[in-house]
Design a protein around this motif. Structure first.
Motif, PDB file in Angstrom:
ATOM      1  N   VAL A 191       0.879  -1.106  -0.107  1.00  0.00           N
ATOM      2  CA  VAL A 191      -0.168   0.082  -0.383  1.00  0.00           C
ATOM      3  C   VAL A 191       0.758   0.948  -0.148  1.00  0.00           C
ATOM      4  CG1 VAL A 191      -2.040   1.283   1.820  1.00  0.00           C
ATOM      5  CG2 VAL A 191      -1.808  -1.101   1.040  1.00  0.00           C
ATOM      6  N   PHE A 192       1.840   1.660   0.590  1.00  0.00           N
ATOM      7  CA  PHE A 192       2.599   2.442   1.105  1.00  0.00           C
ATOM      8  C   PHE A 192       3.518   2.593  -0.329  1.00  0.00           C
ATOM      9  CE2 PHE A 192       7.013   4.307   1.686  1.00  0.00           C
ATOM     10  CZ  PHE A 192       6.425   5.668   2.397  1.00  0.00           C
ATOM     11  N   PRO A 233     -10.058   0.509   6.852  1.00  0.00           N
ATOM     12  CA  PRO A 233     -10.324   1.340   5.595  1.00  0.00           C
ATOM     13  C   PRO A 233      -9.896   2.905   5.765  1.00  0.00           C
ATOM     14  CG  PRO A 233     -11.156   0.794   7.687  1.00  0.00           C
ATOM     15  CD  PRO A 233     -10.060   0.596   7.987  1.00  0.00           C
ATOM     16  N   ASP A 234      -8.267   2.937   6.857  1.00  0.00           N
ATOM     17  CA  ASP A 234      -7.725   4.555   6.302  1.00  0.00           C
ATOM     18  C   ASP A 234      -6.750   3.847   4.626  1.00  0.00           C
ATOM     19  OD1 ASP A 234      -8.645   6.030   8.318  1.00  0.00           O
ATOM     20  OD2 ASP A 234      -7.083   5.388   9.424  1.00  0.00           O
ATOM     21  N   GLN A 235      -6.376   2.463   4.666  1.00  0.00           N
ATOM     22  CA  GLN A 235      -5.704   2.452   3.525  1.00  0.00           C
ATOM     23  C   GLN A 235      -7.011   2.210   2.589  1.00  0.00           C
ATOM     24  OE1 GLN A 235      -4.032  -1.458   4.937  1.00  0.00           O
ATOM     25  NE2 GLN A 235      -2.303  -0.534   5.360  1.00  0.00           N
ATOM     26  N   LYS A 236      -8.198   2.282   1.823  1.00  0.00           N
ATOM     27  CA  LYS A 236      -8.682   2.126   1.036  1.00  0.00           C
ATOM     28  C   LYS A 236      -9.205   3.822   0.887  1.00  0.00           C
ATOM     29  CE  LYS A 236     -11.484  -2.513   1.522  1.00  0.00           C
ATOM     30  NZ  LYS A 236     -12.710  -2.508   0.999  1.00  0.00           N
ATOM     31  N   ASP A 237      -9.126   4.908   2.079  1.00  0.00           N
ATOM     32  CA  ASP A 237      -9.926   6.036   1.243  1.00  0.00           C
ATOM     33  C   ASP A 237      -8.041   6.476   0.899  1.00  0.00           C
ATOM     34  OD1 ASP A 237     -11.826   6.143   2.696  1.00  0.00           O
ATOM     35  OD2 ASP A 237     -11.182   6.738   4.687  1.00  0.00           O
ATOM     36  N   SER A 262     -15.611  -4.362  -1.417  1.00  0.00           N
ATOM     37  CA  SER A 262     -14.620  -4.933  -0.546  1.00  0.00           C
ATOM     38  C   SER A 262     -15.112  -4.670   0.465  1.00  0.00           C
ATOM     39  CB  SER A 262     -13.137  -5.495  -1.420  1.00  0.00           C
ATOM     40  OG  SER A 262     -12.336  -4.875  -0.619  1.00  0.00           O
ATOM     41  N   VAL A 263     -14.727  -5.701   1.150  1.00  0.00           N
ATOM     42  CA  VAL A 263     -15.312  -5.463   3.768  1.00  0.00           C
ATOM     43  C   VAL A 263     -13.381  -4.872   3.521  1.00  0.00           C
ATOM     44  CG1 VAL A 263     -16.557  -7.334   3.768  1.00  0.00           C
ATOM     45  CG2 VAL A 263     -13.889  -7.659   3.767  1.00  0.00           C
ATOM     46  N   VAL A 264     -13.613  -4.708   5.095  1.00  0.00           N
ATOM     47  CA  VAL A 264     -11.890  -3.613   5.578  1.00  0.00           C
ATOM     48  C   VAL A 264     -11.605  -5.278   6.071  1.00  0.00           C
ATOM     49  CG1 VAL A 264     -13.320  -1.320   5.175  1.00  0.00           C
ATOM     50  CG2 VAL A 264     -13.347  -3.321   7.642  1.00  0.00           C
TER      51      VAL A 264
END
Length: 279
Positions: A191-192, A233-237, A262-264
């Motif tokens: 993600v990063f 949730p923060d990563q998805k945002d 997708s779910v968190v």
């Protein structure tokens, strides 16, 4: 008076005389078999250099790879792969625009020691700078051969720290698409990786667009398809912001749909609950 030692032996004066005599015998063998005894010798690396591996035939390189991978520990196998097989495959691809089947089979055999394969083939390729064609050939082997999740995780962590190149994104996409159960540490690093590159990417050549290349978008799409349910949730945002800031007309809507639907991380998954009800 015994036979004279050839001049080319003199710089290897630390090698035992019996080993030099043994090498003299192996020089009379065919190129397919002369490597078989070398891995058992203490000064194997220097004796290997004496056999001129740059002149081996593809069949000889495949046979040697099989022996070295089977008999040597990972650090020694890594050295063999990096100084012999890697140069051979890159030269063959550059000359013929494709890889000889014997070299291809040698690479598949090399994956019997996955740690040595990543450290002796893939990481040197990426560090030295390889072509997309070279990366595609090696990545096709990764896609076909089973790899332990620990080795794949370590490789993804290493590649995620690198700057963008086409080969880097290609290897990430292929490894992610193998659907490992990756540790959250690896998911977080990826993600990063995508967020960092979206903020720092600059075209390397004049005339190229500063927009992120298609390979980057493709690797991000495969990542969210496989691990969207492992994101917080923060990563998805954050990834939604990335897609909004660096869109691709065809791929970005797919990425957005995967992230939204997708779910968190930590939430019950539909496929798990369905299996429980059926049981």
């Amino acid at each position: 008076m015994g036979p004279k030692t050839p001049l080319r032996y003199k710089k290897y004066n630390k090698i035992d005389q019996s080993q030099i005599q043994l090498w003299g015998l192996t020089q009379r063998w065919s190129k397919r078999t002369r490597n078989w005894v070398i891995p058992t010798l203490s000064a194997w690396a220097r004796i290997l250099a004496l056999t001129e591996p740059e002149n081996w035939s593809p069949h000889a390189c495949r046979a040697a790879t099989r022996i070295f991978i089977s008999t040597m520990k990972p650090p020694q196998a890594q050295l063999f792969l990096s100084v012999v097989l890697l140069d051979a495959i890159r030269e063959d691809i550059q000359e013929h625009k494709k890889l000889n089947v014997q070299y291809y089979e040698a690479l598949k055999r090399a994956l019997y020691k996955p740690g040595a394969f990543f450290k002796g083939i893939i990481f040197p390729m990426l560090d030295q700078g390889c072509t997309l064609k070279e990366a595609a050939v090696v990545a096709s082997i990764l896609a076909k051969v089973k790899i332990p999740v620990l080795h794949a995780s370590a490789a993804l962590l290493r590649i995620a720290e690198m700057d963008y190149t086409g080969p880097n994104s290609l290897f990430i996409r292929v490894l992610v698409d193998k659907k490992f159960e990756l540790p959250y540490k690896v998911v977080d690093a990826l993600v990063f990786h995508f967020i960092r590159l979206s903020n720092t990417y600059k075209a390397r050549n004049r005339g190229e667009s500063d927009r992120l290349p298609v390979l980057w978008h493709q690797s991000l799409l495969v990542f969210v398809q496989r691990y969207g349910s492992d994101l917080t949730p923060d990563q998805k945002d954050a990834l939604l912001d990335v897609v909004r800031a660096t869109p691709h007309a065809q791929i970005s809507p797919e990425i957005r749909r995967e992230l939204v639907n997708s779910v968190v991380r930590g939430a019950p998954r539909d496929d798990v609950s369905e299996d429980f009800e059926m049981a």
